[in-house]
Design an enzyme around this catalytic site. Structure first.
Site, PDB file in Angstrom:
ATOM      1  N   ILE A 154       0.827  -1.199   0.000  1.00  0.00           N
ATOM      2  CA  ILE A 154       0.000   0.000   0.000  1.00  0.00           C
ATOM      3  C   ILE A 154       0.863   1.250   0.000  1.00  0.00           C
ATOM      4  O   ILE A 154       0.592   2.214  -0.728  1.00  0.00           O
ATOM      5  CB  ILE A 154      -0.960  -0.013   1.203  1.00  0.00           C
ATOM      6  CG1 ILE A 154      -1.878  -1.237   1.135  1.00  0.00           C
ATOM      7  CG2 ILE A 154      -1.793   1.263   1.237  1.00  0.00           C
ATOM      8  CD1 ILE A 154      -2.672  -1.349  -0.139  1.00  0.00           C
ATOM      9  N   TYR A 155       1.920   1.241   0.795  1.00  0.00           N
ATOM     10  CA  TYR A 155       2.828   2.384   0.834  1.00  0.00           C
ATOM     11  C   TYR A 155       3.457   2.617  -0.538  1.00  0.00           C
ATOM     12  O   TYR A 155       3.445   3.743  -1.056  1.00  0.00           O
ATOM     13  CB  TYR A 155       3.915   2.138   1.876  1.00  0.00           C
ATOM     14  CG  TYR A 155       5.037   3.147   1.858  1.00  0.00           C
ATOM     15  CD1 TYR A 155       4.808   4.478   2.180  1.00  0.00           C
ATOM     16  CD2 TYR A 155       6.338   2.766   1.516  1.00  0.00           C
ATOM     17  CE1 TYR A 155       5.836   5.414   2.167  1.00  0.00           C
ATOM     18  CE2 TYR A 155       7.370   3.689   1.499  1.00  0.00           C
ATOM     19  CZ  TYR A 155       7.116   5.004   1.815  1.00  0.00           C
ATOM     20  OH  TYR A 155       8.125   5.916   1.797  1.00  0.00           O
ATOM     21  N   ALA A 156       4.002   1.548  -1.147  1.00  0.00           N
ATOM     22  CA  ALA A 156       4.657   1.689  -2.444  1.00  0.00           C
ATOM     23  C   ALA A 156       3.667   2.133  -3.510  1.00  0.00           C
ATOM     24  O   ALA A 156       3.996   2.955  -4.379  1.00  0.00           O
ATOM     25  CB  ALA A 156       5.324   0.374  -2.839  1.00  0.00           C
ATOM     26  N   SER A 158       1.018   3.993  -3.076  1.00  0.00           N
ATOM     27  CA  SER A 158       0.716   5.418  -2.879  1.00  0.00           C
ATOM     28  C   SER A 158       1.829   6.304  -3.416  1.00  0.00           C
ATOM     29  O   SER A 158       1.574   7.398  -3.931  1.00  0.00           O
ATOM     30  CB  SER A 158       0.476   5.700  -1.389  1.00  0.00           C
ATOM     31  OG  SER A 158       1.677   5.628  -0.635  1.00  0.00           O
ATOM     32  N   LYS A 159       3.064   5.841  -3.299  1.00  0.00           N
ATOM     33  CA  LYS A 159       4.197   6.608  -3.813  1.00  0.00           C
ATOM     34  C   LYS A 159       4.315   6.495  -5.333  1.00  0.00           C
ATOM     35  O   LYS A 159       4.678   7.468  -6.012  1.00  0.00           O
ATOM     36  CB  LYS A 159       5.486   6.113  -3.152  1.00  0.00           C
ATOM     37  CG  LYS A 159       5.622   6.506  -1.687  1.00  0.00           C
ATOM     38  CD  LYS A 159       5.772   8.011  -1.537  1.00  0.00           C
ATOM     39  CE  LYS A 159       6.208   8.421  -0.148  1.00  0.00           C
ATOM     40  NZ  LYS A 159       6.434   9.875  -0.043  1.00  0.00           N
TER      41      LYS A 159
END
Length: 246
Positions: A154-156, A158-159
């Protein structure tokens, strides 16, 4: 160094770690820097403001929860009120969950994308409107967008969305001489990495051709170059900053 003398920089998430190093670097280069901080980090932000200048720049702290759209826009209003304009935008603030995709709740997803993606979209749109010709925009992304790794999806994601917005804006606004780039740090020696433990750090070092993890100053120096006059011919790029790891 005074290559940024007369320039005004807005740096989100600038009270600690990478953001702090970036704000300090831009100050040393002569810029007037707005040090954005999350409401709970006021003391950290004041330390940056009080201890940063070693080369002609200045700094002022600005509280904002950038996941709130009005507060993100308010940062631009605040900067223009204090300094008249915004020449440089560095998007650094982020939340970093460590959940598998299966374990990611709707609430976690919404929080991550509100802070990492929607806030960046709003800031990038404001920058495209407000930054004068010849300005600079840098988004701090993550090497994880190039290295699929468990518990970082999810973090990757979003980036990665922000990286694409940056590349498109480089085409949409490039005729005005404004550059848009992303910097993708690899493992970087921050308190968050130290807390993971030395065993993990050693594994990261073993994967890195330069034989160490990064320091916040390594990333800050890349940003400093991109926002300088020397970086004028680089735009629309996602620049790996992981010591050759990816």
């Amino acid at each position: 160094m005074d290559g940024l003398k007369g320039k005004v920089a807005l740096v989100t998430g600038a009270s600690r770690e990478l953001g702090k190093a970036i704000a300090e670097r831009l100050c040393r280069d002569g810029a007037s820097v707005v040090v954005n901080y999350y409401p709970s980090e006021s003391q950290d932000a004041e330390k940056v403001v009080q201890g940063k200048v070693q080369g002609g720049g200045s700094a002022i702290a600005a509280e904002a929860d950038i996941s709130e759209s009005a507060q993100m826009r308010g940062l631009f209003d605040f900067t223009e009120k204090q300094f008249g304009h915004v020449d440089i935008l560095v998007l650094n603030a982020a939340v970093i969950p460590h959940d598998t995709i299966i374990d990611t709740t709707d609430e976690i997803f919404d929080k991550v994308f509100a802070t990492n993606t929607r806030a960046s979209f709003i800031a990038l749109r404001e920058a495209a409107i407000r930054i004068p010709d010849g300005g600079r925009v840098v988004a701090i992304s993550a090497g994880l967008t190039r290295m699929p790794t468990a518990t970082t999806g999810i973090y990757a994601a979003s980036k990665a969305a922000v990286e694409h917005l940056v590349r498109v804006l480089a085409h949409e606004v490039g005729a005005r001489g404004i550059t848009f780039n992303s910097v993708l740090p690899g493992a970087t020696l921050t308190p968050a990495l130290i807390n993971v433990g030395q065993e993990f750090i050693d594994r990261e070092i073993a994967k890195t051709p330069l034989g160490r993890v990064g320091e916040p100053e390594d990333i800050a120096d890349i940003v400093g170059f991109l926002v300088s006059e020397q970086g004028r011919w680089i735009t629309g790029q996602s620049i790996g900053a992981g010591g050759g790891m990816f």
